[in-house]
Design an enzyme around this catalytic site. Structure first.
Site, mmCIF file in Angstrom:
data_model
loop_
_atom_site.group_PDB
_atom_site.id
_atom_site.type_symbol
_atom_site.label_atom_id
_atom_site.label_comp_id
_atom_site.label_asym_id
_atom_site.label_seq_id
_atom_site.Cartn_x
_atom_site.Cartn_y
_atom_site.Cartn_z
ATOM 1 C CG ASN A 13 15.766 98.494 185.116
ATOM 2 O OD1 ASN A 13 17.030 98.150 184.902
ATOM 3 N ND2 ASN A 13 15.703 99.140 186.349
ATOM 4 C CD1 TRP A 14 16.679 92.671 181.752
ATOM 5 C CD2 TRP A 14 18.846 92.162 180.489
ATOM 6 N NE1 TRP A 14 16.290 91.951 180.610
ATOM 7 C CE2 TRP A 14 17.374 91.426 179.921
ATOM 8 C CE3 TRP A 14 19.858 92.309 180.072
ATOM 9 C CZ2 TRP A 14 17.717 90.793 178.823
ATOM 10 C CZ3 TRP A 14 19.991 91.348 179.061
ATOM 11 C CH2 TRP A 14 19.044 90.551 178.524
ATOM 12 C CE LYS A 15 15.859 96.981 189.319
ATOM 13 N NZ LYS A 15 15.529 97.171 190.722
ATOM 14 C CG HIS A 99 16.083 102.719 188.772
ATOM 15 N ND1 HIS A 99 16.228 102.617 189.977
ATOM 16 C CD2 HIS A 99 14.719 102.117 188.335
ATOM 17 C CE1 HIS A 99 15.690 101.313 190.329
ATOM 18 N NE2 HIS A 99 14.702 100.777 189.186
ATOM 19 C CD GLU A 101 17.833 99.698 191.840
ATOM 20 O OE1 GLU A 101 18.429 99.648 190.746
ATOM 21 O OE2 GLU A 101 16.831 99.032 192.172
ATOM 22 C CD GLU A 171 10.670 101.477 188.889
ATOM 23 O OE1 GLU A 171 10.401 100.285 188.374
ATOM 24 O OE2 GLU A 171 11.906 101.777 189.239
ATOM 25 N N GLY A 177 12.530 95.237 194.415
ATOM 26 C CA GLY A 177 13.648 94.172 194.986
ATOM 27 C C GLY A 177 13.088 93.735 196.248
ATOM 28 C CB SER A 217 7.758 93.296 194.081
ATOM 29 O OG SER A 217 9.023 93.537 194.732
ATOM 30 N N GLY A 238 12.007 94.447 187.233
ATOM 31 C CA GLY A 238 13.469 94.418 187.542
ATOM 32 C C GLY A 238 13.610 92.830 187.527
ATOM 33 N N GLY A 239 13.411 92.111 188.610
ATOM 34 C CA GLY A 239 13.827 90.801 188.758
ATOM 35 C C GLY A 239 12.941 89.763 187.868
HETATM 36 P P1 13P Z 1 11.996 94.627 190.844
HETATM 37 O O1 13P Z 1 10.857 94.293 189.668
HETATM 38 O O2 13P Z 1 12.918 93.683 190.938
HETATM 39 O O3 13P Z 1 11.325 94.899 192.187
HETATM 40 O O4 13P Z 1 12.828 96.072 190.385
HETATM 41 C C1 13P Z 1 11.756 97.035 190.003
HETATM 42 C C2 13P Z 1 12.419 98.028 189.396
HETATM 43 O O5 13P Z 1 13.248 98.948 189.925
HETATM 44 C C3 13P Z 1 12.431 98.163 187.945
HETATM 45 O O6 13P Z 1 13.150 99.687 187.523
#
Ligand code: 13P
Length: 257
Positions: A13-15, A99, A101, A171, A177, A217, A238-239
């Site tokens: 998930n690149w956000k 998600h 966010e 999640e 993050g 994470s 994500g990251g």
């Molecule tokens: P991180 O891997 O950066 O913690 O993000 C997880 C996430 O929100 C994937 O959708």
């Protein structure tokens, strides 16, 4: 993971990261590093504007392109929104729905998540439905009640046949993050609980076949342990998914025997 009954899916998930040119560059790096083994499915969920670039860049490899959101109406006066049919028409296969966010910053609720899940399924997309508790909720001891509520409302009205197209991602908000990963036991406990919830709703056979991911994470150093849990069938990353080398290391962890 349990490859006998269900797919293992590693999804990035690149956000709100990377431009179209950076998408192309990432695809080239990823393609050079991708393992030959085909045990797990690989998905990259990119910002909506980068979807055409991603589809083009990944057309010759087994990497599916996903979106990060959609709007549930079919068309009309909804300035700035993107419909499920528009995504499908571009060649998108998966779409992240609900998600944390989006729930936190864009006012999404269990009700809108359910509408979006239906819109995705009606268009033939695979929704990756996100659920997860905040730190406060975990500390109050209401994690399982909350997860059950999120899962049940997201799936309200979804037929058993359509459920086969759904992926659920656990999640925990406090692990996103933050570098603070849930322990394998914490992640496994909730993922098993999600499967039990699905079993109560749809029966054992369907519950056994649904892919449940962990996200928060996840990185090369902890992926193998998390993916080693029987009810964790992949990751939503994500990251670490922004870097082709780290992403491939996680894919490799999912390809272990
Ligand atoms: P991180 O891997 O950066 O913690 O993000 C997880 C996430 O929100 C994937 O959708």
């Amino acid at each position: 993971m349990n490859r006998r009954y269900r797919k293992t899916i590693i999804a990035g998930n690149w956000k709100m990261n990377k431009t179209a040119s950076e998408t192309k560059k990432f695809a080239e790096e990823l393609k050079a590093l991708l393992p030959k083994a085909k045990w797990c499915d690989v998905v990259v969920c990119v910002p909506a504007v980068n979807i055409p670039a991603a589809i083009k860049a990944f057309k010759d490899v087994r990497v599916s392109v996903g979106a990060q959101n959609l709007f549930y109406e079919k068309s009309g006066a909804y300035t700035g929104e993107v419909s499920a049919d528009m995504l499908k028409d571009l060649g998108v296969k998966y779409v992240i729905i609900g998600h944390s966010e989006r729930r936190q910053y864009f006012g999404e609720t269990d009700f809108t998540v359910n509408k979006k899940v239906h819109a995705a399924l009606d268009a033939g997309l695979h929704p990756i439905i996100c659920v997860g508790e905040s730190l406060e909720q975990r500390e109050l001891g209401i994690t399982m009640e909350l997860i059950a509520l999120q899962v049940k409302s997201a799936l309200a009205g979804v037929s058993a046949e359509k459920l086969r197209k759904c992926v659920i991602a656990y999640e925990p908000i406090w692990a996103i993050g933050t570098g603070k990963t849930a322990t394998a036991e914490q992640a496994a406990e909730v993922c098993t609980f999600i499967r039990t919830t699905v079993r109560h709703l749809y029966g054992a056979r369907i519950a056994r076949s649904i892919t449940i991911q962990y996200g928060g994470s996840m990185k090369p150093s902890n992926a193998a342990e998390l993916l080693g849990q029987p009810d964790i069938d992949g990751g939503l990353i994500g990251g670490a998914a922004l870097n082709a080398k780290d992403f491939v290391e996680i894919i490799n962890a999912a390809n272990q025997e």
